[in-house]
Scaffold this motif. Structure first.
Motif, PDB file in Angstrom:
ATOM      1  N   MET A  84      -7.913 -31.430  63.692  1.00 57.33           N
ATOM      2  CA  MET A  84      -9.002 -30.301  63.969  1.00 57.33           C
ATOM      3  C   MET A  84     -10.078 -31.883  64.342  1.00 57.33           C
ATOM      4  O   MET A  84     -11.220 -31.494  65.051  1.00 57.33           O
ATOM      5  N   SER A 144      -4.843 -24.555  55.698  1.00 54.84           N
ATOM      6  CA  SER A 144      -4.759 -23.640  55.958  1.00 54.84           C
ATOM      7  C   SER A 144      -4.035 -23.527  56.798  1.00 54.84           C
ATOM      8  O   SER A 144      -3.544 -22.909  57.162  1.00 54.84           O
ATOM      9  N   ARG A 340     -10.362 -16.748  52.607  1.00 54.33           N
ATOM     10  CA  ARG A 340     -11.262 -17.518  52.804  1.00 54.33           C
ATOM     11  C   ARG A 340     -10.301 -18.554  53.705  1.00 54.33           C
ATOM     12  O   ARG A 340     -10.787 -19.313  53.884  1.00 54.33           O
ATOM     13  N   GLU A 341      -8.969 -18.376  53.496  1.00 57.81           N
ATOM     14  CA  GLU A 341      -8.581 -19.500  54.668  1.00 57.81           C
ATOM     15  C   GLU A 341      -8.627 -18.923  55.822  1.00 57.81           C
ATOM     16  O   GLU A 341      -8.175 -19.500  56.709  1.00 57.81           O
ATOM     17  N   ALA A 344     -11.590 -20.772  59.779  1.00 56.53           N
ATOM     18  CA  ALA A 344     -11.376 -21.842  59.857  1.00 56.53           C
ATOM     19  C   ALA A 344     -10.359 -20.297  61.663  1.00 56.53           C
ATOM     20  O   ALA A 344     -11.852 -20.509  62.070  1.00 56.53           O
ATOM     21  N   LYS A 355     -17.603 -28.203  64.254  1.00 56.08           N
ATOM     22  CA  LYS A 355     -16.733 -28.514  62.826  1.00 56.08           C
ATOM     23  C   LYS A 355     -17.680 -29.605  61.804  1.00 56.08           C
ATOM     24  O   LYS A 355     -17.943 -30.850  62.986  1.00 56.08           O
ATOM     25  N   PHE A 388     -18.807 -23.848  54.905  1.00 52.78           N
ATOM     26  CA  PHE A 388     -16.749 -23.568  53.399  1.00 52.78           C
ATOM     27  C   PHE A 388     -16.974 -24.427  53.151  1.00 52.78           C
ATOM     28  O   PHE A 388     -16.350 -25.191  53.476  1.00 52.78           O
ATOM     29  N   HIS A 390     -14.204 -26.687  50.019  1.00 52.80           N
ATOM     30  CA  HIS A 390     -13.474 -27.216  49.060  1.00 52.80           C
ATOM     31  C   HIS A 390     -14.718 -27.710  48.020  1.00 52.80           C
ATOM     32  O   HIS A 390     -15.299 -29.514  47.744  1.00 52.80           O
ATOM     33  N   HIS A 397     -17.100 -27.778  54.656  1.00 52.96           N
ATOM     34  CA  HIS A 397     -16.877 -28.008  56.064  1.00 52.96           C
ATOM     35  C   HIS A 397     -17.818 -26.848  56.698  1.00 52.96           C
ATOM     36  O   HIS A 397     -18.427 -26.282  57.013  1.00 52.96           O
ATOM     37  N   ASN A 399     -19.351 -26.392  59.465  1.00 53.54           N
ATOM     38  CA  ASN A 399     -18.912 -25.391  60.858  1.00 53.54           C
ATOM     39  C   ASN A 399     -20.104 -24.741  61.269  1.00 53.54           C
ATOM     40  O   ASN A 399     -21.020 -23.631  60.450  1.00 53.54           O
ATOM     41  N   GLU A 436     -11.655 -35.212  54.929  1.00 55.88           N
ATOM     42  CA  GLU A 436     -10.710 -34.704  55.066  1.00 55.88           C
ATOM     43  C   GLU A 436      -9.509 -34.527  56.469  1.00 55.88           C
ATOM     44  O   GLU A 436      -8.240 -35.072  56.565  1.00 55.88           O
ATOM     45  N   HIS A 437     -10.074 -34.276  57.431  1.00 61.03           N
ATOM     46  CA  HIS A 437      -9.441 -34.141  58.538  1.00 61.03           C
ATOM     47  C   HIS A 437      -9.488 -35.753  59.186  1.00 61.03           C
ATOM     48  O   HIS A 437      -8.567 -35.315  60.366  1.00 61.03           O
TER      49      HIS A 437
HETATM   50  C1  MLT Z   1     -10.299 -25.558  56.032  1.00 60.98           C
HETATM   51  O1  MLT Z   1     -10.360 -26.085  55.076  1.00 60.98           O
HETATM   52  O2  MLT Z   1      -9.571 -24.303  56.139  1.00 60.98           O
HETATM   53  C2  MLT Z   1      -9.989 -26.463  57.834  1.00 60.98           C
HETATM   54  O3  MLT Z   1     -10.072 -27.821  56.859  1.00 60.98           O
HETATM   55  C3  MLT Z   1     -11.614 -26.203  58.099  1.00 60.98           C
HETATM   56  C4  MLT Z   1     -11.919 -26.142  59.196  1.00 60.98           C
HETATM   57  O4  MLT Z   1     -10.727 -25.606  60.056  1.00 60.98           O
HETATM   58  O5  MLT Z   1     -13.153 -26.219  59.272  1.00 60.98           O
END
Ligand code: MLT
Ligand code: ZN
Length: 485
Positions: A84, A144, A340-341, A344, A355, A388, A390, A397, A399, A436-437
């Motif tokens: 990302m 995701s 949820r998934e 993005a 992001k 959205f 964790h 995120h 975003n 995490e990215h």
């Molecule tokens: C996610 O958790 O879906 C991705 O890490 C978030 C994103 O793509 O910004």
């Protein structure tokens, strides 16, 4: 995207030597073959590779790294190319080679007594999860992009994802790694020991280094017992404060059951249900925000369903949530997770987006969302904050999607302003600008302000010691040295 026919290889002698080492199948040179390896998933970076090299095993990888080191050729390790932050694509000089690990794609072994899996870098996370499940276990890393992300990249970025709050990041789940170091030597660290205090923890240094200190080829991953009972519920909440209360209630009752706790803004959910086919909100009314809760236990006799109904019933009664639906089947559970998934992807389809993969102490998540929403809305009127992620481990995120009707390029030109605006609030809340990215090539400019002084200096010393020629994924993670620094 049309790609002009590539000029003759810049280094035909080198291409010939790569081909001697890997065979023709292992060396891509023509721009039409290399193009997809040179653009990142977010379409932010468009590089050009001298070649894409595809070794079949560690010996071949070590040989090409030795040759690149000898010839001073920069190397960009790449797995599923799902970064990302532009962490796995080459620059546009045409001097760098992309080293793709996809052909090193075996799940070598699963040890049921040890609860471990030995897996090669080019195995997708989804394939590794499936292999664990077929053996009756759970590989709890879940992100995701798991269908394309590969284990080498998942470790190189210390990926977290949806189950971190229960099982930890890649780092906590990895017992051993094998890696090819920048000089072509092989670090043989495929140990399966839970305790091993024998000098510096090189595996922990390599994990999360984004391919800048070595290329992970194989790993020993800890598995967990397959949950025998899983309950997923979509809960409607007024705001993130209510979501935090729900987390507190669930953890007070039985923290070990909470396997995922994903916050979703109403804006983000609207984008998913309007732009992703096959999605629909399974609740009576639209809410300002939602939480996807997943409870799980390996205990075969657990009556988790009754427990879930009871605890969410209490949350409803206490006004913490305003509505909830518990999945009645595997299919419905998958449907809740799709909501949820797809955030993005929906945001990608809605237009240009910026992001902010940030983390703060869990208790500060509501304040982060409140303050960052107000600050970004003031910065660019009409911008659409769609946070959205964790929430259970404080990773949101945050975003933002461009205002409707705004020129995407003009919006993206404000990316650093937006990221810096959010980052200032995150710093004030004792958080991190990359949860995490990773840092990639998008965020090195933020490192001095966030990790400056002794921390960044130590990172530079480690990089100089292991990769003195700066050939391993140059331009990623560490910013260029400041003049006179
Ligand atoms: C996610 O958790 O879906 C991705 O890490 C978030 C994103 O793509 O910004
Ligand atoms: Zn995430």
């Amino acid at each position: 995207m049309t790609v002009s026919p590539s000029p003759a290889p810049a280094r035909p002698d080198l291409i010939a030597r790569f081909t001697d080492l890997l065979g023709p199948v292992g060396v891509l040179v023509d721009a039409t073959d290399t193009a997809s390896f040179c653009t990142d998933w977010r379409d932010l970076y468009h590089g050009r590779a001298l070649a894409v090299l595809r070794p079949a095993n560690t010996a071949e990888l070590a040989a090409i790294v030795r040759l690149c080191n000898e010839q001073g050729v920069p190397m960009v390790p790449q797995g599923g190319n799902t970064s990302m932050v532009g962490g796995a694509t080459p620059d546009d000089t045409g001097r760098e080679v992309v080293i793709c690990l996809s052909r090193m794609n075996r799940v070598r072994a699963i040890d049921p007594a040890d609860l471990t899996m030995e897996v090669e870098a080019g195995v997708t996370l989804k394939a590794a999860q499936d292999a664990a499940r077929e053996a009756g276990f759970m590989l709890p890393l879940s992100i995701s992009s798991e269908g394309s992300a590969q284990m080498g990249g998942v470790l190189a970025t210390n990926a977290g994802g949806n189950n971190t709050l229960r099982y930890g990041n890649a780092r906590e789940l990895t017992l051993g790694v094998e890696a090819v170091m920048p000089d072509g030597s092989v670090f043989h660290g495929l140990r399966r020991l839970r305790k091993d205090n024998t000098g510096y923890a090189l595996r922990q240094l390599l994990i999360g280094s984004e391919g800048t200190l070595g290329i992970i080829t194989t790993a020993i991953i800890q598995l967990h017992p397959q949950p025998r009972a899983i309950e997923a519920a979509l809960c409607a909440v007024e705001d993130a404060d209510a979501a935090l209360k729900l987390l507190g209630l669930l953890r007070a009752r039985d923290p070990a059951l909470v396997q995922a706790f994903e916050f979703m803004s109403g804006t983000g959910m609207d984008l998913v249900t309007s732009l992703i086919a096959g999605t629909a909100l399974p609740l009576g009314e639209r809410a300002p925000a939602y939480v996807l809760v997943e409870l799980a236990t390996p205990r075969p006799d657990a009556d988790l369903r009754e427990y879930t109904e009871e605890v969410l019933g209490d949350a409803l009664e206490e006004g913490i949530i305003t509505d909830a639906v518990i999945a009645e089947s595997e299919g419905q559970r998958a449907g809740l997770w799709k909501l949820r998934e797809e955030h993005a992807e929906a945001q990608r389809r809605a237009g240009a987006s910026v992001k902010n993969d940030v983390s703060v102490p869990v208790t500060h998540v509501p304040e982060l969302i409140r303050r960052a929403t107000a600050a970004c809305t003031a910065l660019i009127p009409g911008i659409r904050p769609a946070p959205f992620g964790h929430m259970g481990d404080g990773n949101i995120h945050f975003n933002l999607v461009q205002p409707e009707g705004m020129d995407p390029a003009a919006f993206l030109a404000r990316s650093h302003d937006i990221m810096d605006t959010v980052a200032d609030i995150v710093k004030d809340l004792d958080g991190s600008f990359s949860a995490e990215h990773g840092v990639g090539q998008l965020k090195p400019y933020m490192m001095p302000a966030w990790r400056g002084g002794a921390e960044l200096a130590a990172m530079r010393h480690i990089k100089a010691a292991l990769d003195p020629k700066n050939l391993m994924n140059p331009g990623k993670v560490l910013p260029p040295p400041q003049p006179g620094a």
